[in-house]
Structure formats: structure tokens, C-alpha cells
Design a protein around this motif. Sequence first.
Motif, PDB file in Angstrom:
ATOM      1  N   CYS A   5     -20.202 -21.380  45.558  1.00 25.70           N
ATOM      2  CA  CYS A   5     -19.207 -21.847  44.591  1.00 25.70           C
ATOM      3  C   CYS A   5     -17.877 -21.160  44.916  1.00 25.70           C
ATOM      4  CB  CYS A   5     -19.646 -21.501  43.174  1.00 25.70           C
ATOM      5  SG  CYS A   5     -18.408 -21.918  41.905  1.00 25.70           S
ATOM      6  N   ASP A   7     -15.320 -20.674  43.038  1.00 26.28           N
ATOM      7  CA  ASP A   7     -14.712 -19.961  41.906  1.00 26.28           C
ATOM      8  C   ASP A   7     -15.397 -18.628  41.643  1.00 26.28           C
ATOM      9  OD1 ASP A   7     -13.038 -22.096  41.672  1.00 26.28           O
ATOM     10  OD2 ASP A   7     -14.073 -22.988  39.954  1.00 26.28           O
ATOM     11  N   CYS A   8     -16.720 -18.637  41.471  1.00 18.78           N
ATOM     12  CA  CYS A   8     -17.428 -17.392  41.139  1.00 18.78           C
ATOM     13  C   CYS A   8     -18.144 -16.801  42.343  1.00 18.78           C
ATOM     14  CB  CYS A   8     -18.398 -17.622  39.997  1.00 18.78           C
ATOM     15  SG  CYS A   8     -19.732 -18.794  40.413  1.00 18.78           S
ATOM     16  N   THR A  10     -20.777 -17.551  43.798  1.00 20.75           N
ATOM     17  CA  THR A  10     -22.242 -17.512  43.728  1.00 20.75           C
ATOM     18  C   THR A  10     -22.820 -18.417  44.814  1.00 20.75           C
ATOM     19  OG1 THR A  10     -22.136 -17.141  41.350  1.00 20.75           O
ATOM     20  CG2 THR A  10     -24.254 -17.885  42.262  1.00 20.75           C
ATOM     21  N   CYS A  28     -21.634 -25.892  39.459  1.00 16.90           N
ATOM     22  CA  CYS A  28     -22.114 -24.520  39.552  1.00 16.90           C
ATOM     23  C   CYS A  28     -22.914 -24.183  38.309  1.00 16.90           C
ATOM     24  CB  CYS A  28     -20.930 -23.562  39.713  1.00 16.90           C
ATOM     25  SG  CYS A  28     -21.438 -21.816  39.778  1.00 16.90           S
ATOM     26  N   HIS A  30     -23.481 -21.264  37.312  1.00 16.30           N
ATOM     27  CA  HIS A  30     -23.039 -19.985  36.742  1.00 16.30           C
ATOM     28  C   HIS A  30     -21.737 -20.143  35.965  1.00 16.30           C
ATOM     29  CE1 HIS A  30     -22.511 -15.662  36.359  1.00 16.30           C
ATOM     30  NE2 HIS A  30     -21.275 -15.761  36.885  1.00 16.30           N
ATOM     31  N   CYS A  31     -20.734 -20.777  36.590  1.00 17.06           N
ATOM     32  CA  CYS A  31     -19.439 -20.923  35.921  1.00 17.06           C
ATOM     33  C   CYS A  31     -19.116 -22.358  35.550  1.00 17.06           C
ATOM     34  CB  CYS A  31     -18.333 -20.363  36.811  1.00 17.06           C
ATOM     35  SG  CYS A  31     -18.127 -21.272  38.374  1.00 17.06           S
TER      36      CYS A  31
END
Length: 265
Positions: A5, A7-8, A10, A28, A30-31
Motif C-alpha cells: 500500500c 499510503d501506510c 503495509t 488496503c 489497514h488504512c
Amino acid sequence: MYAQCPDCLTVFSMDTETLAQARGHVVCGHCQAEFDALDSLSGQLPPEPFQRLPARMRAGALLPRVESAVYRPRPEQPAFAAEPAATGSGEDFSQLTFSPRFAREARRGGARRWPWLVACLILLLLLCAQLAWAKRDDLVADTTAGPWLRQLCAGLGCELPLVQDTRRLHLLARDVQAHPSVPGALLISATVRNDAAFDQPWPVVVVTLSDVDGKRLAMRRLRPSEYLGDGTTSAHGLPAGGNAALVLEVEDPGNKAVAFEIGFE
């Protein structure tokens, strides 16, 4: 395969089914950011620790060429429409018949099959004859098959075997008296009738002498050779519906014998 990802950062494990659902676009877990997994798709992870997976440069890149083919479907045969028959050619095929190959082989196989059919029929007739010979007594004594067999045998000049059924032998008369010429002996006379529809062999005559209390004092079984003097008569048997007079000679058991009984075996 793995994708990251942006952005984060991951890293997620990917499979071909997940990538094919939206052509690489995923969310994602996670985010909740949407990203294109194909931009960072990698077959293996670099040594840890790392920050980003190497980006894939797709713009302007040459398309990869695949060479390892595993399956190619066979192209379908086009269906051709039947062409109209040519006119004016002078040939008429309307009466032409075609015989498929399997039909010709079936006809040839049928011509070779008839010897086996004849052999099976002969074996079946032999089996029926064996069964009839094994059950000959029941067939001769049968009220339906017996007369038919006797007529057939009379026409062929053969003789059916004698069948014994003592239940159809009935005692019409009997008498016992002292033997006129042999001292200490009894002379028993009896008349028997064959109520069966077929000739029977002469039975074994069982003579039983008893006292006043019904206690058996003496018993003797007389074979046909013992009470029939003529061997020819014994061979022919007792005719159907006929009567026969029997004369029996037995030893006198004394004054205690007051009753006697005659049976057939």
C-alpha cells in the motif's frame, strides 16, 4: 506474489484471483486506501528491514512475450450448407442408397452367428431331455402330462417306466384261513385294485398279525417274486384300473392272533 500500500506501506500477499477481480485495483485492509497493486507487485520480498517495494515501470514498457503454451483448443469446423444438385448434368443420384460400414459388418456377423444359435438350441433340448428323464416319475404320474406321454410312447413303440403310488392301491376284499395242505401255516387271500391312471409295479405286501389287545405278534413283508409265480406278470405290473387277486402263505403265530392287517409299500 506481494504488493504494498503506498499510503501506510503495509505489504500484502496477493494471488491471481484477487488481482483479476478489478484488474489490480484493491483496497488496503489497514488504512482503507485504494491503490493499484500492479505498481508494486513483486514475486519475492527484499531482505528486511525495507521501506518500499521496488516500483514496476509499466508506462512505455514493452509487452512481455509468453512462450510456454500448455493448451490450445481445436478450431471448430465450419458447417457448410448443402449445395443444390446440378441441373442438366445428365446424372440422377436420387435412387442411390448408401450402406454404412457397421450395417455391412452386422449382416456378415449375422451370417456367422447361426451355427452358434443351432448349437445353443441343441444344448437346450438336451438339457430339457435330461430334466424330463430325472423327473420321469412325476411326469408319468401327472394327470396332464401322463396321458400325453403314454400316447406319444405308444405311437413310437416305446415303454414308459412303471411309477409306483401306493396311495392309489385299494384293498377290495381279504380273507385268512388255515392252510389246507401245510400244517402250521395260514393262507391269506386279498383282492387289490389300481385306481391310478397308469400302470404300477407290483407292491411289497406287508402282513401284520395282532392279538386281541392290538399288540403286534408277527409281521412279514412279501416281495412280488414271493407271491407271484409268473415273472412275466411281475414285469408288466398292475394295470391301470385293474384288479388282482393275491394269495399269501405265512406262518401261523398261534391262537393268540385274532386280527390281521394288509398294507402296501
